[in-house]
Design an enzyme around this catalytic site. Structure first.
Site, PDB file in Angstrom:
ATOM      1  CD  GLU A 261      -2.719  -1.441   0.049  1.00 18.94           C
ATOM      2  OE1 GLU A 261      -2.974  -0.480  -0.701  1.00 18.94           O
ATOM      3  OE2 GLU A 261      -3.112  -2.612  -0.197  1.00 18.94           O
ATOM      4  CD  GLU A 290      -2.995  -3.008  -7.797  1.00 13.23           C
ATOM      5  OE1 GLU A 290      -2.111  -3.552  -7.113  1.00 13.23           O
ATOM      6  OE2 GLU A 290      -3.991  -2.452  -7.299  1.00 13.23           O
TER       7      GLU A 290
END
Length: 495
Positions: A261, A290
């Site tokens: 994250e 991503e």
């Protein structure tokens, strides 16, 4: 700036304010709000969605876009027009009441999913998933009736991507990764008994802060909270929120969630200030985003160099748990290849096979070949075929991910694409940086500066293809990903 462009900027500022409110509600929903309070939040989100729809469809946007283009635009303004047109097209084809109802639907569905997963009760969630799929098919037909519904949503998450392109990508991965996993399965296993020891939660929380500091996250602009499913949400490039979760007998789940994250957060924190309050103030695509999180989690966080630099601090935080463990054993354990049930706990070699399962099931759900009631059985069969694992219950199977509850049909493939993007970006970075030395020293400043210049600062101003060319000076090639995995696991398992 011409008058039409000034008017568009005003619309963008209002969209920013609505997004700020929506994201704040979503963050509260996942982290602090009482579980039974979700109906009110759903109504609030529905009202905000109505306001967004009204803003986009009632402001004469098509005419403003044409006028702005006619007046001459610089590169950033042209990108704003491109993204505003894309946003308008996605919104204007859907009636306002349906647009608002869908926002409320997914808010409520995520809370139903959370309870269903806790109770191992797919039947409770199934009607909500049916409604979400029906809505997504209907919206896709309105947005682009000439395309297959699933292609419409694949393109919204990763511009230019189609089932044809993803089929070729996943076909390559399935053949190469299945062979690699079989070879590893025949090798001598690495030691990993210590990973399931009891890891004090207080020390785990201290490790989270250490990891944030080490990779360059400023807690003056980044908040860390806990949620059932780790995620990142951006309010703007001065306020990004990340979450993690803590398990007493699995310290590495938190460890790599924070780094993962953190990669997302660094991207959002470093979008250029000139993009603030515009539709460009976010990542270029889900695949590129991503790619950043996977780059930090795997290519940096699981590297031998990074773990060697972190090892003294790990020994301080967990002296009893690591007393009989060497840094090399820890490195091999956190990179072990063991096919499992849970995607977010998957190793690098099997991770994209988890995504393959979801991709194939999504295709069938969207074209109607697979009914929602048949989904658990289809899931279990594909997990057995693809990863060789037996699914004991739906909580460890079809209910494990929040994405479908959030309406994110077409999102999953971006995880595998991002992993492949990250491999090539890491290879390109090594041409100009001594990555191993920097990672061992915990010196992320040169790494982050490289990424900021080539990726982060551009936000959505560059399309994924253009951004990738800017970062690497070459077209995307998935062979970098295959080569990276083969070399890494051949070394770990002495293949």
């Amino acid at each position: 700036m011409n008058k039409a462009m000034q008017a568009l900027r005003d619309v963008e500022r209002q969209l920013f304010a609505l997004g700020y409110a929506e994201h704040t509600i979503h963050f509260d929903d996942a982290t602090a709000a009482p579980r039974q309070s979700y109906p009110g939040r759903g109504q609030a989100l529905g009202a905000l969605a109505e306001m967004r729809h009204r803003l986009l469809t009632g402001s004469g946007l098509p005419a403003l876009l044409r006028e702005a283009e006619a007046g001459g635009l610089d590169a950033q303004q042209a990108a704003e027009v491109r993204e505003m047109r894309r946003l308008y097209d996605e919104t204007a084809c859907i009636p306002a009441d349906e647009y608002a109802a869908f926002s409320q639907l997914i808010s409520d569905a995520q809370n139903v999913w959370q309870a269903a997963r806790a109770d191992n009760d797919f039947a409770a969630f199934a009607p909500w998933l049916e409604r979400i799929l029906e809505a997504r098919r209907r919206m896709a037909g309105a947005l682009d009736p000439g395309k297959a519904p699933y292609d419409v949503w694949l393109d919204r998450y990763e511009p230019g991507m189609t089932m044809e392109k993803y089929d070729a990508f996943f076909s390559l991965l399935k053949g190469e990764l299945s062979a690699l996993v079989r070879a590893v399965g025949e090798a001598e296993p690495v030691r990993d008994d210590f990973l399931s020891r009891a890891w004090p939660l207080g020390a785990q929380r201290a490790l989270s802060r250490e990891l944030m500091r080490r990779i360059g996250l400023d807690e003056g602009h980044v908040a860390l909270a806990e949620s059932a499913h780790p995620f990142t949400i951006e309010l703007y490039n001065g306020d990004v929120r990340i979450t993690t979760h803590y398990h007493e007998h699995d310290m590495t789940s938190n460890m790599f969630s924070v780094i993962h994250e953190g990669g997302h957060a660094l991207y959002e924190l470093h979008t250029g200030d000139a993009l603030r309050c515009t539709v460009l103030a976010s990542g270029s695509s889900m695949g590129i985003h991503e790619g950043q999180s996977r780059l930090f989690e795997n290519y940096f966080g699981r590297s031998r160099a990074f773990l060697a630099g972190l090892w003294p601090r790990l020994r301080e935080l967990f002296p009893a748990q690591l007393a009989d463990v060497t840094c090399e054993e820890f490195y091999r354990a956190v990179n072990r290849c063991v096919p499992g049930l849970i995607r977010i706990h998957a190793d690098e070699a099997t991770y994209s096979l988890h995504i393959l399962v979801r991709y194939e099931l999504e295709k069938q759900l969207m074209d109607g070949a697979l009914a929602v009631r048949e989904l658990p059985g289809a899931w279990n069969a594909m997990m057995k075929e693809t990863l060789g694992v037996d699914v004991p219950d739906d909580a460890h199977g079809v209910l494990q991910d929040i994405h479908w509850a959030g309406g994110d049909i077409g999102y999953f493939p971006s995880y595998a694409l991002g992993s492949a993007y990250a491999a090539q970006i890491a290879a390109c970075m090594r041409r100009s940086l001594d990555l191993n030395a920097l990672l061992e020293a915990g010196d992320f400043a040169p790494i982050n500066a490289w990424l900021c210049e080539r990726v982060w600062r551009h936000g959505r101003a560059l399309t994924p293809d253009a951004l990738f060319a800017n970062a690497c000076g070459e077209a995307f090639d998935a062979q970098h990903y295959i080569r990276y995995l083969k070399e890494k696991y051949a070394e770990i398992y002495r293949l």
